[in-house]
Design a protein around this motif. Structure first.
Motif, PDB file in Angstrom:
ATOM      1  N   ALA B 158       0.838  -1.201   0.000  1.00 51.90           N
ATOM      2  CA  ALA B 158       0.000   0.000   0.000  1.00 51.90           C
ATOM      3  C   ALA B 158       0.870   1.248   0.000  1.00 51.90           C
ATOM      4  O   ALA B 158       2.036   1.211   0.404  1.00 51.90           O
ATOM      5  CB  ALA B 158      -0.921   0.006   1.220  1.00 51.90           C
ATOM      6  N   VAL B 159       0.287   2.334  -0.479  1.00 51.78           N
ATOM      7  CA  VAL B 159       1.015   3.597  -0.604  1.00 51.78           C
ATOM      8  C   VAL B 159       0.126   4.741  -0.139  1.00 51.78           C
ATOM      9  O   VAL B 159      -1.066   4.735  -0.423  1.00 51.78           O
ATOM     10  CB  VAL B 159       1.375   3.878  -2.091  1.00 51.78           C
ATOM     11  N   THR B 160       0.708   5.712   0.555  1.00 50.58           N
ATOM     12  CA  THR B 160       0.015   6.985   0.719  1.00 50.58           C
ATOM     13  C   THR B 160       0.878   8.063   0.087  1.00 50.58           C
ATOM     14  O   THR B 160       2.099   8.068   0.244  1.00 50.58           O
ATOM     15  CB  THR B 160      -0.262   7.363   2.179  1.00 50.58           C
ATOM     16  N   LEU B 161       0.226   8.955  -0.640  1.00 47.77           N
ATOM     17  CA  LEU B 161       0.957  10.052  -1.265  1.00 47.77           C
ATOM     18  C   LEU B 161       0.824  11.338  -0.450  1.00 47.77           C
ATOM     19  O   LEU B 161       1.353  12.380  -0.814  1.00 47.77           O
ATOM     20  CB  LEU B 161       0.415  10.306  -2.677  1.00 47.77           C
ATOM     21  N   ALA B 162       0.115  11.259   0.680  1.00 48.10           N
ATOM     22  CA  ALA B 162      -0.257  12.474   1.400  1.00 48.10           C
ATOM     23  C   ALA B 162       0.908  13.282   1.993  1.00 48.10           C
ATOM     24  O   ALA B 162       0.900  14.506   1.902  1.00 48.10           O
ATOM     25  CB  ALA B 162      -1.259  12.136   2.501  1.00 48.10           C
ATOM     26  N   GLY B 169       6.634  12.259   6.100  1.00 50.02           N
ATOM     27  CA  GLY B 169       6.443  10.836   5.837  1.00 50.02           C
ATOM     28  C   GLY B 169       6.874   9.985   7.024  1.00 50.02           C
ATOM     29  O   GLY B 169       6.226   8.992   7.366  1.00 50.02           O
ATOM     30  N   GLU B 170       7.965  10.367   7.665  1.00 56.41           N
ATOM     31  CA  GLU B 170       8.405   9.659   8.875  1.00 56.41           C
ATOM     32  C   GLU B 170       7.292   9.686   9.922  1.00 56.41           C
ATOM     33  O   GLU B 170       6.978   8.681  10.554  1.00 56.41           O
ATOM     34  CB  GLU B 170       9.634  10.343   9.489  1.00 56.41           C
ATOM     35  N   MET B 171       6.720  10.866  10.092  1.00 57.15           N
ATOM     36  CA  MET B 171       5.634  11.047  11.046  1.00 57.15           C
ATOM     37  C   MET B 171       4.499  10.086  10.704  1.00 57.15           C
ATOM     38  O   MET B 171       3.943   9.416  11.582  1.00 57.15           O
ATOM     39  CB  MET B 171       5.141  12.493  10.923  1.00 57.15           C
ATOM     40  N   GLY B 311       9.021  19.631  -0.753  1.00 59.24           N
ATOM     41  CA  GLY B 311       9.345  18.232  -0.957  1.00 59.24           C
ATOM     42  C   GLY B 311       8.071  17.434  -1.138  1.00 59.24           C
ATOM     43  O   GLY B 311       6.999  17.994  -1.376  1.00 59.24           O
ATOM     44  N   SER B 312       8.216  16.125  -1.082  1.00 59.36           N
ATOM     45  CA  SER B 312       7.062  15.237  -1.103  1.00 59.36           C
ATOM     46  C   SER B 312       7.538  13.903  -0.559  1.00 59.36           C
ATOM     47  O   SER B 312       8.573  13.410  -0.998  1.00 59.36           O
ATOM     48  CB  SER B 312       6.535  15.083  -2.529  1.00 59.36           C
ATOM     49  N   GLY B 313       6.811  13.356   0.383  1.00 58.85           N
ATOM     50  CA  GLY B 313       7.310  12.161   1.067  1.00 58.85           C
ATOM     51  C   GLY B 313       6.336  11.006   1.150  1.00 58.85           C
ATOM     52  O   GLY B 313       5.939  10.594   2.239  1.00 58.85           O
ATOM     53  N   PRO B 314       5.925  10.453  -0.017  1.00 62.65           N
ATOM     54  CA  PRO B 314       5.032   9.295   0.020  1.00 62.65           C
ATOM     55  C   PRO B 314       5.589   8.182   0.916  1.00 62.65           C
ATOM     56  O   PRO B 314       6.803   8.066   1.086  1.00 62.65           O
ATOM     57  CB  PRO B 314       4.996   8.822  -1.433  1.00 62.65           C
ATOM     58  N   VAL B 315       4.670   7.386   1.457  1.00 56.38           N
ATOM     59  CA  VAL B 315       5.063   6.290   2.344  1.00 56.38           C
ATOM     60  C   VAL B 315       4.506   4.990   1.783  1.00 56.38           C
ATOM     61  O   VAL B 315       3.343   4.939   1.359  1.00 56.38           O
ATOM     62  CB  VAL B 315       4.530   6.539   3.772  1.00 56.38           C
ATOM     63  N   PRO B 323      -3.308  -1.735   6.382  1.00 54.48           N
ATOM     64  CA  PRO B 323      -4.628  -1.187   6.752  1.00 54.48           C
ATOM     65  C   PRO B 323      -4.555   0.207   7.379  1.00 54.48           C
ATOM     66  O   PRO B 323      -5.594   0.842   7.557  1.00 54.48           O
ATOM     67  CB  PRO B 323      -5.151  -2.193   7.793  1.00 54.48           C
ATOM     68  N   PHE B 324      -3.347   0.649   7.719  1.00 53.31           N
ATOM     69  CA  PHE B 324      -3.266   1.863   8.533  1.00 53.31           C
ATOM     70  C   PHE B 324      -2.863   3.112   7.752  1.00 53.31           C
ATOM     71  O   PHE B 324      -2.297   4.043   8.300  1.00 53.31           O
ATOM     72  CB  PHE B 324      -2.318   1.621   9.710  1.00 53.31           C
ATOM     73  N   VAL B 325      -3.120   3.119   6.460  1.00 51.21           N
ATOM     74  CA  VAL B 325      -2.780   4.311   5.671  1.00 51.21           C
ATOM     75  C   VAL B 325      -3.716   5.466   6.034  1.00 51.21           C
ATOM     76  O   VAL B 325      -4.890   5.258   6.302  1.00 51.21           O
ATOM     77  CB  VAL B 325      -2.884   4.074   4.147  1.00 51.21           C
TER      78      VAL B 325
END
Lengths: 446, 525
Positions: B158-162, B169-171, B311-315, B323-325
């Motif tokens: 899974a990916v989040t782009l937020a 992203g670390e957060m 920047g941008s930091g997808p995870v 399930p936790f995105v």
């Protein structure tokens, strides 16, 4: 591959200098089990410039650009005219492709821009000092609350129901994981909420937005005084920076912290990002402020120059004791903001704000004339809320089919409820004929 | 002035020397193309405006009880003045467009202009985040496609782009870890382990999320001390935050063993993916046992750093944390239409991290870069980045002191042992390098070695530019060893500003212009 300058001959001679037989040898620390022997499956191979252009242009072509139709969308992102000069200057390679100004001797361009940006934001908000930008308005809002918690050593924040729901959610997400309490007031589209009743000895701050998400403009001077008397900070959020050209600035209303979105100046809509968070405080709070700061100093020859400063607050020095974990800022978006504001100047910025307000007044009058439409607001800047006889989400879809982007349904922001409310914005980009087309179409779909 | 002399020097000076006495004092304070540019507030002329605006329609005011504000204090300039101001300022910047920018762990590679062109297409740039979904199908498709590339390259579920940046992203990753423990009712995990060689944001992130941070020491060879790590693992550990390749520029050889130990203790494995550019296309992080990792799009996939951002930091998330995105994310319906899920609802997905849907402008640039390289080209990116770094290591190791035995990944690390007894510091070398026309490497980071010099050339440097850099750096190392301390202490000499007094800036901060403090320029002697 046009971006990779090494030739096969270069690679061979470099491997020789390193004294390894192949580049694979340089990856020998990777565990055997995780080494891939060839390109990853399921992705295309390299494409030429023309092919990429074609593919991405096709995707872009499936979107309806807001500027191609009458558009009245706001709710935290606003379409304004950006002078051509802004994007031209931003694309100068020396701004675009520079990094964080860690070596001030060869970064005076970026640093002076940030110093000027900090000054501009201070002036606009009526505050003493601003930082060199945050990610966006919502994260700036969350950071403002965390800062208030640190400063007051209290752990409860009271959030107005007029705060943009995305800002509210960003803050409550942090609250949940970082460990502070939030009291979220219910949305009050017609105004009227008693924030002070929620303020007690545990309250670090009260967060209000001006204009609020429904468009109301208010004077928070009395609230500021009351907060101060109870030892809580007043945080004022601004999502439409252009409003600062006309309204009493938050600093004059007694705000301790201002968290704002700067997208309206110099930055395109970009489907929501990147934007630029503005963050300004009263003098006494400077050393508690998160984010990057540029300061004036002198060089070895005594000439004025600029450096990043007060970095003892920051993650690369204080690690787990840092004020925040923020590393980057929105440097390039801040530059665009700064250039646009420099072009406008005192006279232009003030007039831009006045035009925005006048356009919204015109639009409100035109929409109020449509049968069944009721303007909710008693006051507004360039955005207001209308009550419709049908669910706003349906109306917006019907308008879109007629080539009109007719505002943001409140239900979309609030995740349901407030179904009959539509949030509508007008800016200097809207013509009278846009407005007439909107009013006509609205009458047809209702 | 005679036209005949244009383009030619009127005085033959016999060559430029590196001393101030050779530089003539000018009336203006400018030095040829190096223009002294005042602050924009010092160029004010009331009434000037660089934008033509119509008259304000006379329709009356609806501001309610709010009073219109008084004078703001902004300067007034016409368009040509603004253009000149920012052009002159830009000329005081070093940038990747002008030369090698070997900042270790920052990944300053070439920024293709095709990406800029694509991000500015009206279909991407002029789209409002809250338009009806039916009018933004292309934007949502782009987000889905970018997510697919990231998931495939990392092997993740899974990916989040937020997230708006790497640290953001670390957060996000740490919040997902906390959510997963909470979902299991496991409330007793209060510690996060962070190796000494981690980016400074890692401990700051863990602490900000309410965890106690515990450092794991590095071994003699610059990797995580596995035994020390195992000793610290226990039922109160929520997770490990590891950077791989690490900030010493090394691949963590024991990473699979580390992952197994972390999982055996019931904890999750966060990987700081800031250095993913070293292994993209060659290693999938999922195969290493990583549960969650952020990717800095601006580093691995080359979006311009713009003087520090955005920047941008997808995870990316493995099955364990999928399930936790956070919201929002894009889903595709059976009929092929794309939809945005904007509310967290009652499920395990956690809340929102910023307004709207992420850094769309960065997504376009990153996808343009990915498509330009393709799966085959991205593998070559990692190869060349690693080759270039190892080449620098090989060419410099006899005059400088490599901190660890090779090979390195995409960056090579030296420490200041080679300067011992010379009176020259890491900072001095960096400043002298500026006079040679190079941006310095990262200095004094990572903290695990003394006087660190971390060099990251990236894959977009040619062998010729590396050779030129090597020549300059070797000459400086030898000059330092020859005892020419004065040369270094005076550096840089050829820049718009000489060394700046950072202590003074912090002691009595001047953070904005105001008429009272302007201008503080002390005339040169």
């Amino acid at each position: 591959m046009r971006y990779l300058p090494l030739t096969e001959a270069d690679r061979r001679s470099m491997l020789e200098a390193i004294d390894v037989p192949s580049v694979d040898e340089l990856f020998r620390d990777v565990p055997e089990a995780a080494r891939l022997s060839g390109p990853i499956k399921g992705l295309s191979n390299h494409m030429g410039e023309l092919e990429v252009d074609r593919a991405l242009s096709a995707m872009a072509g499936k979107n309806l650009p807001a500027g191609s139709v009458p558009s009245f969308l706001g709710a935290g992102a606003y379409r304004h005219h950006i002078p051509a000069t802004v994007d031209h200057l931003v694309q100068r390679g020396e701004f675009l492709t520079a990094y964080t100004p860690y070596q001030p001797e060869v970064s005076q361009g970026t640093l002076q821009v940030l110093f000027e940006f900090q000054t501009q934001v201070s002036l606009l908000t009526g505050m003493d000092v601003a930082n060199a930008s945050m990610y966006d308005g919502a994260t700036a809002c969350a950071e403002a609350v965390m800062m208030a918690n640190r400063v007051t050593r209290r752990k409860k924040a009271v959030l107005s129901g007029g705060l943009h729901p995305h800002y509210r959610d960003t803050t409550t997400t942090d609250a949940r994981f970082i460990g502070f309490e939030t009291v979220v007031m219910p949305p009050a589209p017609a105004g009227g909420e008693d924030l002070l009743a929620e303020v007690d000895g545990d309250t670090s701050c009260v967060v209000v937005q001006n204009p609020d998400v429904f468009g109301h403009v208010r004077d928070y001077t009395e609230l500021g005084k009351a907060c101060q008397a109870k030892g809580a900070l007043l945080i004022v959020v601004v999502t439409e920076a252009v409003s600062l050209g006309l309204l009493t600035p938050p600093g004059e209303m007694g705000a301790d912290i201002v968290a704002a979105e700067g997208q309206s100046l110099g930055n395109a809509l970009n489907f929501g990002g990147p934007y630029v968070g503005l963050f300004a405080v009263k003098e006494k709070l400077v050393r508690q402020m998160p984010g990057r700061l540029c300061g004036q100093t002198v060089d070895a020859d005594g000439r004025r120059g600029f450096v990043l400063t007060l970095s003892t607050r920051e993650q690369h020095i204080r690690r787990e004791k840092a004020t925040s974990n923020i590393c980057t800022n929105s440097g390039l978006c801040a530059l665009a903001f700064s250039i646009h504001l420099s072009l406008l100047g005192e006279e232009g910025f003030t007039r831009l704000a006045e035009i925005n307000h006048a356009k919204a007044v015109q639009l409100a009058d035109k929409l109020a004339a449509v049968t069944g439409v009721e303007i909710v607001n008693g006051s507004f800047f360039n955005e207001f809320t209308v009550k419709l006889p049908k669910p706003a989400a349906e109306v917006v879809e019907a308008l879109a089919r007629r080539g009109i982007l007719g505002g943001v349904p409140a239900s979309r922001l609030f995740g349901g409820g407030l179904d009959d409310l539509l949030i509508v914005a007008a800016t200097e980009t809207n013509t009278e004929s846009d407005m007439d087309a909107f009013a006509t179409a609205l009458a047809e779909v209702l | 002035m005679s036209m005949n002399n244009q383009g030619r020097p009127t005085h033959i000076s016999g060559g430029i020397q590196n001393s101030d006495s050779a530089v003539p004092q000018t009336v203006t304070g400018n030095r040829g193309l190096q223009i002294e540019e005042p602050l924009i507030f010092e160029q004010d002329s009331a009434g000037r405006c660089g934008v033509d605006l119509p008259e304000v329609p006379a329709v009356g005011s609806r501001l309610g009880a709010v009073k219109p504000r008084g004078r703001i204090g902004l300067p007034g300039l016409a368009e040509p003045q603004v253009v000149r101001h920012y052009t002159r300022l830009s000329q005081k910047n070093y940038a990747i467009d002008s030369g090698l920018y070997p900042l270790g762990s920052c990944t300053m590679k070439h920024n293709p202009r095709l990406n800029e062109k694509m991000a500015r297409l009206p279909g991407f740039a002029d789209v409002h985040p809250l338009q009806p979904e039916s009018t933004v199908q292309g934007a949502l498709e782009l987000m889905a496609e970018l997510g697919r590339w990231l998931a495939t390259l990392t092997g993740m579920a899974a990916v989040t782009l937020a997230p708006a940046a790497g640290a953001h992203g670390e957060m996000c990753g740490i919040m997902a870890i906390r959510s997963a423990h909470d979902a299991k009712g496991d409330k007793g995990r209060t510690r996060i382990l962070v190796p000494e060689s981690a980016h400074g944001t890692n401990p700051a992130t863990a602490a900000a999320c309410g965890y106690t941070v515990e450092a794991i020491p590095a071994t003699e060879d610059g990797r995580v001390d596995l035994e020390a790590l195992k000793a610290k693992l226990g039922p109160d550990v929520a997770g490990l935050m590891l950077t791989n390749p690490n900030t010493c520029g090394l691949f963590e050889r024991d990473i699979i063993t580390i992952a197994e130990a972390v999982h055996a203790a019931g904890a999750y494995f966060y990987c700081d993916g800031a250095n993913f550019n070293a292994i993209v296309g060659r290693v999938r992080p999922a195969d290493l046992g990583i549960d969650v990792m952020h990717i800095n799009l601006h580093k691995t996939f080359s979006t311009p750093h713009g003087g520090g951002g955005p920047g941008s930091g997808p995870v990316v998330f493995a099955e364990s944390l999928a399930p936790f995105v956070p919201v929002p994310y894009v889903v595709q319906d059976k009929d092929g239409a794309f939809r945005l899920v904007e509310q967290a609802g009652d499920g395990p997905a956690f809340g929102r991290m910023k307004a709207f849907h992420g850094q769309m402008g960065m997504f376009v640039r990153a996808l343009a870069y990915m498509m330009s390289h393709g799966a085959d080209g991205l593998r070559q990116v990692a190869n060349d980045a690693v080759l270039n770094a190892n080449y620098l290591l090989a060419r410099l190791q006899d005059v400088m002191t490599p901190s660890f035995d090779g090979p390195c990944m995409h960056e090579c690390l030296f420490d200041d042992r080679f300067l011992k007894g010379t009176g020259v510091t890491t900072l001095d070398i960096a400043k002298a390098l500026i006079d040679e026309g190079f941006h310095p490497m990262t200095m004094y980071f990572p903290l695990v070695v003394h006087g660190a010099l971390l060099i990251e050339p990236t894959e977009t440097e040619s062998k010729a530019s590396l050779d030129q850099f090597v020549t300059a750096l070797r000459a400086l190392a030898e000059r330092a060893k020859s005892g020419d301390v004065a040369y270094f202490q005076g550096a840089p000499r050829l820049t718009p500003r000489r060394r700046l007094d950072e202590t003074a800036a912090a002691r009595k901060p001047v953070l904005r212009w105001s008429p009272a403090v302007e201008p503080e320029t002390v005339a040169a002697e």
